[in-house]
Design a protein around this motif. Structure first.
Motif, PDB file in Angstrom:
ATOM      1  N   CYS A  47      27.296  -9.863 -47.853  1.00 24.93           N
ATOM      2  CA  CYS A  47      26.965 -11.093 -47.117  1.00 24.93           C
ATOM      3  C   CYS A  47      28.205 -11.702 -46.462  1.00 24.93           C
ATOM      4  N   HIS A  48      29.330 -11.667 -47.167  1.00 23.32           N
ATOM      5  CA  HIS A  48      30.531 -12.327 -46.663  1.00 23.32           C
ATOM      6  C   HIS A  48      31.348 -11.450 -45.711  1.00 23.32           C
ATOM      7  N   PHE A  49      31.344 -10.133 -45.938  1.00 26.09           N
ATOM      8  CA  PHE A  49      32.288  -9.282 -45.216  1.00 26.09           C
ATOM      9  C   PHE A  49      31.665  -8.374 -44.172  1.00 26.09           C
ATOM     10  N   LYS A  50      30.344  -8.211 -44.176  1.00 29.33           N
ATOM     11  CA  LYS A  50      29.747  -7.299 -43.200  1.00 29.33           C
ATOM     12  C   LYS A  50      29.979  -7.833 -41.786  1.00 29.33           C
ATOM     13  N   GLY A  51      30.516  -6.990 -40.941  1.00 27.04           N
ATOM     14  CA  GLY A  51      30.733  -7.349 -39.540  1.00 27.04           C
ATOM     15  C   GLY A  51      32.151  -7.731 -39.207  1.00 27.04           C
ATOM     16  N   ILE A  52      33.054  -7.794 -40.215  1.00 24.58           N
ATOM     17  CA  ILE A  52      34.421  -8.238 -39.897  1.00 24.58           C
ATOM     18  C   ILE A  52      35.187  -7.193 -39.105  1.00 24.58           C
ATOM     19  N   ASN A  53      34.777  -5.932 -39.191  1.00 25.34           N
ATOM     20  CA  ASN A  53      35.458  -4.907 -38.396  1.00 25.34           C
ATOM     21  C   ASN A  53      35.202  -5.107 -36.914  1.00 25.34           C
ATOM     22  N   GLU A  54      34.022  -5.661 -36.579  1.00 23.90           N
ATOM     23  CA  GLU A  54      33.676  -5.910 -35.180  1.00 23.90           C
ATOM     24  C   GLU A  54      34.099  -7.304 -34.724  1.00 23.90           C
ATOM     25  N   ARG A  71      22.051 -19.038 -45.132  1.00 19.38           N
ATOM     26  CA  ARG A  71      23.347 -18.373 -45.169  1.00 19.38           C
ATOM     27  C   ARG A  71      23.341 -17.236 -44.161  1.00 19.38           C
ATOM     28  N   ARG A  72      24.163 -17.342 -43.142  1.00 18.74           N
ATOM     29  CA  ARG A  72      24.185 -16.369 -42.032  1.00 18.74           C
ATOM     30  C   ARG A  72      22.796 -16.215 -41.417  1.00 18.74           C
ATOM     31  N   GLY A  73      22.042 -17.327 -41.424  1.00 23.66           N
ATOM     32  CA  GLY A  73      20.707 -17.300 -40.834  1.00 23.66           C
ATOM     33  C   GLY A  73      19.639 -16.725 -41.739  1.00 23.66           C
ATOM     34  N   LEU A 114      35.341 -13.761 -38.120  1.00 29.53           N
ATOM     35  CA  LEU A 114      34.615 -14.013 -39.366  1.00 29.53           C
ATOM     36  C   LEU A 114      35.571 -14.258 -40.525  1.00 29.53           C
ATOM     37  N   LEU A 115      36.817 -13.777 -40.399  1.00 28.62           N
ATOM     38  CA  LEU A 115      37.798 -13.997 -41.455  1.00 28.62           C
ATOM     39  C   LEU A 115      38.167 -15.466 -41.587  1.00 28.62           C
TER      40      LEU A 115
END
Length: 604
Positions: free
Chosen positions: A318-325, A288-290, A329-330
């Motif tokens: 796990c699901h939402f980290k990094g969506i601001n960048e 999951r995400r590597g 990912l959404l």
């Protein structure tokens, strides 16, 4: 038989005087002129009392005193000296001296002390003999005979074997009983720091499962290993190095053992809480995400008040980290329909009726309406690392994300919440007026001005905060003039902007500052104007350089930094921090001169 007294002293007159008096009291007196000879006579004669001169020439008297008390504990020692030894009295008493005297001796007092020590010695020897007799009777009882003289020999009777067999049986029974008791959940409660965890277990769905079934993986070897690990906790408690927040790892094998959740991987999708879809199979068998997840990646073992509960924050990280960048990912890992079913019922609000499927069918993203469904970024502050680690080589790998997850999640079953800041996820269902934020559309407004005011963000320049910023003067300290739009009738709806004015300077600093703002603006403008031709000239020269030229990267860096600082001062309005703006433009000119020097083949 008269008791023997040994005098170790090289003062012949003092020795003879003392010998005559002590022999008159009925003691046998032996005289030795040196420490070496005295120690030999202590060994051969076993005197009741040794009178030792503090200034004996051939050995340190403290060392001699120590040796006598260690090797011949039945011999008491009195120390004498021709000079004051009060400063050494504590050291002498610690070394084992029974008393000390300064010469010339008061013979009557000295003899009284000798008599008292003689009586104390006899009492001590009597107590030791009684103690030996008790132990001798005990060993005789269990079948061990110790020799009483040189002609006697040590021997054993058959009773000793019955005694040893009984002891061994008691040890085995105690060991088995302790192992059984220590594997019970009640045993965990015996330690005060475990009581909150015990109480959480007692009220959980696992309260019928013994602690060891989860904390010890299946297999005899793992159970023995777990026992040794538990023993180390006892050592920590004894030494006072234990923590009030114990850490334990629960292996996947414990959860998936036969009789527990062995079929969980095959059950497919399950419903969690209100319509949240979850599939154990893809989470435990696929990356999951590597990252390789474990049971405790989602089922936390450290939440107070619950036990092995699903920590939703782990899911959110796990699901939402990094969506601001990365907003893409959404559409992948953060896609709502991965976990949520689309609501099927109609929703009425005031005089409007709508259904989610009408919007989802047209591909409308959920975030169009649910603006604040995700809050937080799940970052890992570097200072969290030093809570557990102190090795520089480990701390240096802070940015190695794959390594960190391999060691913490896959190998050590560390919960996400130990490292990541919280991400909150919820959908607002109450019908309330929209509480919006301008930042959703207007991104990074006035960022340049803020950095210029703070004196940060430039290339190759140390921070130089504005004196106004250091004094914590906010923007409205200088922006004091209302600027309405040209059409007055629209001002009510468009609002107004506060513009900078020298009235802000004058109101705080007085009339001496009149015209200061214009001077700063003109100075910044002049510096930009003077720098611009050089910047354009060097940029034109850079366009002609071959990119394969080894000097290209160096020139490119100088030129980029110069252009960045120039634009920073120009567009962030250097008047916000004149000193910093001046330093940035000077650095730009320095970098341009270096770049131009490389072009001309001369070192700047």
């Amino acid at each position: 038989m008269n008791e023997k007294i040994l005098i170790i002293d090289n003062d012949e007159k003092s020795c003879e005087t003392l010998k005559i008096r002590l022999e008159g009291e009925g003691y046998d007196v032996i005289i030795s002129r040196s420490a070496v000879d005295g120690l030999r006579k202590v060994k051969d004669e076993s005197p009741a009392i040794v009178i030792l001169d503090y200034h004996i020439p051939d050995r340190n008297s403290i060392e001699v005193l120590n040796e006598i008390r260690q090797k011949f504990p039945n011999s008491f020692v009195i120390v004498t000296s021709g000079q004051g030894i009060e400063e050494s009295a504590v050291e002498l008493i610690k070394a084992g001296a029974s008393d000390y005297f300064v010469k010339p001796l008061s013979l009557n007092k000295f003899v009284n002390i000798v008599k008292r020590l003689s009586e104390e010695r006899e009492s001590l020897i009597e107590k030791r003999e009684k103690s030996k007799a008790k132990w001798r009777r005990f060993f005789e009882y269990i079948g061990v005979h110790f020799p009483v003289d040189k002609k006697d020999v040590m021997h054993f009777s058959p009773r000793i074997y019955y005694f040893l067999g009984t002891c061994l049986l008691v040890v085995i029974v105690f060991f088995i009983t302790f192992i059984e008791f220590s594997t019970s959940s009640y045993f965990c409660r015996s330690c005060h720091i475990m009581r909150p965890y015990y109480n959480a277990w007692k009220t959980s769905k696992h309260n019928t499962v013994p602690c060891v079934d989860c904390h010890y993986p299946p297999g005899f070897r793992e159970e023995v290993k777990g026992k040794f690990q538990a023993a180390t906790q006892v050592v920590k408690w004894v030494t006072g190095t234990y923590s009030t927040k114990p850490y334990a790892e629960i292996e996947d094998a414990s959860c998936l053992r036969k009789g527990c959740h062995s079929t969980r991987l095959l059950t497919g999708k399950v419903i969690f809480k209100q319509g949240i879809i979850f599939d154990h199979t893809v989470h435990l068998t696929k990356m999951r995400r590597g990252k390789k997840l474990r049971c405790t990646s989602c089922h936390s073992q450290i939440v107070q008040g619950t036990h092995i509960a699903v920590t939703e924050n782990s899911c959110f990280v796990c699901h939402f980290k990094g969506i601001n960048e990365d907003k893409n990912l959404l559409e992948t890992q953060a896609r709502c329909t991965l976990c949520h079913e689309v609501p099927k019922r109609d929703i009425k609000f005031q005089n409007i009726t709508y259904n989610h499927k009408d919007f989802v069918g047209r591909g409308v993203p959920c975030q169009k309406c649910h603006l604040d469904a995700i809050r937080g970024n799940g970052d890992v502050p570097q200072e969290f690392c030093v809570v557990c680690h102190g090795e520089p080589e480990k701390l240096a790998r802070y940015k190695d994300v794959e390594f960190m997850h391999l060691k913490h999640v896959t190998e050590r079953n560390v919960e996400c919440t130990r490292c990541h800041l919280e991400i909150k996820h919820s959908v607002r269902t109450s019908m309330e007026p929209l509480d919006y934020s301008c930042d959703i559309c207007h991104k990074s407004k006035h960022l340049g001005e803020k950095q210029m005011y703070m004196g940060v963000g430039g290339k190759g320049i140390e921070p130089i905060p504005s004196p106004m910023f250091t004094a914590q003067v906010d923007c409205i300290g200088c922006h004091v003039t209302e600027a309405l739009k040209e059409k007055a009738q629209g001002g009510v709806f468009d609002g107004f902007t506060l513009k900078p004015s020298e009235q802000g300077c004058i109101s705080c600093h007085g009339k001496d500052y009149k015209g200061m703002l214009d001077e700063w603006k003109n100075a910044i403008k002049s510096s930009l104007t003077n720098l611009e031709p050089t910047l354009k000239r060097v940029e034109s020269m850079a366009e002609l350089i071959d990119k394969n030229n080894p000097k290209f990267a160096e020139v490119f860096n100088f030129l980029n930094d110069a252009r960045y600082n120039y634009d920073f001062v120009k567009y962030a309005k250097g008047v916000h921090n004149v000193d910093y703006a001046d330093a940035l433009l000077r650095k730009s000119m320095e970098n341009l001169n270096k770049a131009e020097g490389i072009f001309k083949g001369r070192k700047q």
